[in-house]
Structure formats: C-alpha cells, structure tokens
Design an enzyme around this catalytic site. Structure first.
Site, mmCIF file in Angstrom:
data_model
loop_
_atom_site.group_PDB
_atom_site.id
_atom_site.type_symbol
_atom_site.label_atom_id
_atom_site.label_comp_id
_atom_site.label_asym_id
_atom_site.label_seq_id
_atom_site.Cartn_x
_atom_site.Cartn_y
_atom_site.Cartn_z
ATOM 1 N N PRO A 176 -50.935 48.709 0.853
ATOM 2 C CA PRO A 176 -50.259 48.246 -0.218
ATOM 3 C C PRO A 176 -49.872 46.681 0.358
ATOM 4 C CG PRO A 176 -49.044 49.870 1.585
ATOM 5 C CD PRO A 176 -50.655 49.935 1.641
ATOM 6 N N HIS A 177 -49.748 45.917 -0.800
ATOM 7 C CA HIS A 177 -49.655 44.418 -0.535
ATOM 8 C C HIS A 177 -48.829 43.722 -1.786
ATOM 9 C CE1 HIS A 177 -53.400 45.217 -2.935
ATOM 10 N NE2 HIS A 177 -53.118 44.086 -3.666
ATOM 11 N N SER A 178 -48.156 42.650 -1.309
ATOM 12 C CA SER A 178 -47.579 41.939 -2.354
ATOM 13 C C SER A 178 -47.117 40.627 -1.795
ATOM 14 C CB SER A 178 -46.310 42.718 -2.777
ATOM 15 O OG SER A 178 -45.527 41.986 -3.830
#
Lengths: 151, 113
Positions: A63-65
């Site tokens: 997960p990344h942002s």
C-alpha cells in the site's frame, strides 16, 4: 534510500488485522501521526486501493500514497501470521505488507524508485518462507537489508 | 482543522493520485489500476468540489493551472511552492490550520505541516 527507511520501530511482526481497512489502520500506528493527519492519510490510502488493490500477489501487498499532510517519506513493514484478505491480484491472503508514504514535494523519481525497489524485494521475498519465523524486529530488518545487498 | 482546508487537502491528494497513475514510470511498476474505477475516484472528487464554497474552488483551480497544485505545505516556515520563508510574525502565530490561509508571496493555499 530504502535501507535508511527500514527501521525496527516501524516493523510489526504480528499484525492483528483481518480486513484491508484494519490492516491499513494498523500499519499507520508506528508512525504516531496525530489523529487528524492519520485519518487524512488513511483516506488517501483507501482511495488508492479503490482504483486497484496494491496486493501484488503471492502473499505480499505494497500500500502506498502521497499526502499533503506528510513531511517525510516513511516505510512500515508488517507481517500477519494468519493472513489478511486484501483483495490481492491472485485473491490469496496477504502475509507481508510494505506501507510506503511520501509528502507531495518529495521528488517524484525518488518516491517511485523506492516503490520500485520495494516491489523488487517483495518479489524476492515471495519465493521465500523463512521470514515468517523471525520474531525479532531487528533481525527482520537485517534480513531485508541482506536481500537488498544481494543486488 | 478548518473544514475547507481539510477538503482542499483531500482534493489535492486525489488530484495527485489521478496524476500519478497516469505517470508512465508508475505504470511500469505494475500496480493494478482499474480504468473503470477512475470514474469512482472522479465522483469522490466531485463530491468534495461540491462541498467547497465556489470561490475557494475557483481559486484552487486557478492556482492549479498556474503552479500545478492549488495548495502547498509549509515546512519549517517555508512555503513548499515558492520556497520563500513565511514572515516571522505569521510563523510564530498559534492556531495554525484553524483557518484557510494563503502564502503571502505566491498566494497558494497553505497547510502548516
């Protein structure tokens, strides 16, 4: 860059989460963001997941942002022994998570290069099982560092 | 935090995500991006836009056209859009992010990190 981001205080070896939402919330805990910021980052992560899962298959998710409220790049590594239903590409449970967060002003290439390196290490890890037995965060970090050094 | 500021941050984060998933370098990483789901993301964006006062949204879009973003963080007293130090009086002011502010130099909406 990735080596510097690996910190034993940002490793969770026994995640309790059972769902995607719980996993994202649990992975944010070691960052100790204030509740307002944490909610904004959580929301940004959910929005990224809404257009396609970051569960890349073989038990791994990244997960990344980016978010305006973040002031530095941060990585949290989480392991779940029971596995999490993360709507992964292969529909299998996820056992290992790499959460990567970055501020907007972080140079694009640096964030993407780090993301690429994580994906590369993750693919190596997907061929192994021994990391599931490590019980010490320090040892876990060393294990991943060694994989990076093999490059 | 000021509610409009919170909406602008959410809008910024969606705009950045929409831009990033079109980046060829990002695409090469092989993460799943479902084209049909982008419509849902645009719908979420539209809901935020509708919850903002029109004048604020129009200004956000004007700034975005000019700088590529409508809001910028202030880190260590420096606006991360124009890299100019904010006036000392403003930096020392309490209650940051409790009202919608703009950079005194470039005019961009600001968020104190």
């Amino acid at each position: 860059m990735l080596e510097k981001l690996l910190r034993e205080d940002r490793v969770i070896l026994d995640m309790k989460a059972k769902t995607k939402e719980e996993a994202l919330k649990e992975l944010l805990q070691p960052l100790h963001l204030d509740p307002e910021k944490e909610e904004i980052v959580y929301d940004a992560l959910l929005k990224r997941e809404s257009i396609g899962s970051t569960g890349i298959g073989k038990g791994i998710a990244i997960p990344h942002s980016r978010s305006l409220v973040l002031d530095q790049v941060a990585l949290v590594v989480g392991r779940s022994k029971q596995g999490v239903d993360f709507d992964a590409l292969d529909k299998k449970p996820v056992y290992l998570f790499f959460l990567l967060l970055a501020p907007p002003q972080d140079p694009g290439t640096l964030y993407l290069i780090t993301l690429g390196k994580i994906a590369h290490v993750a693919r190596k890890l997907s061929r192994r099982k021994d990391f599931m037995d490590i019980e010490d965060p320090k040892e876990f970090v060393e294990y991943i560092r060694k994989l990076l050094e093999e490059e | 935090m000021n509610e409009d500021l919170e909406r602008l941050i959410a809008l910024h984060d969606i705009d950045q995500l929409l831009r990033e998933i079109e980046n060829p370098q990002y695409r090469d990483l092989g993460f799943e991006v479902k084209e049909q789901r982008k419509a849902d993301l645009n719908k979420a964006r539209q809901e935020i836009v509708e919850s903002l006062p029109e004048s604020i949204y129009r200004k956000y879009e004007r700034l975005r056209a000019k700088y590529g973003r409508g809001i910028a963080p202030v880190v260590g007293g420096i606006c991360m859009n124009c890299f100019i130090q904010m006036p000392t009086a403003v930096v020392g002011m309490g209650q940051k992010n409790q009202q919608l502010e703009t950079c005194s130099n470039c005019g961009i909406f600001i968020y104190w990190v």
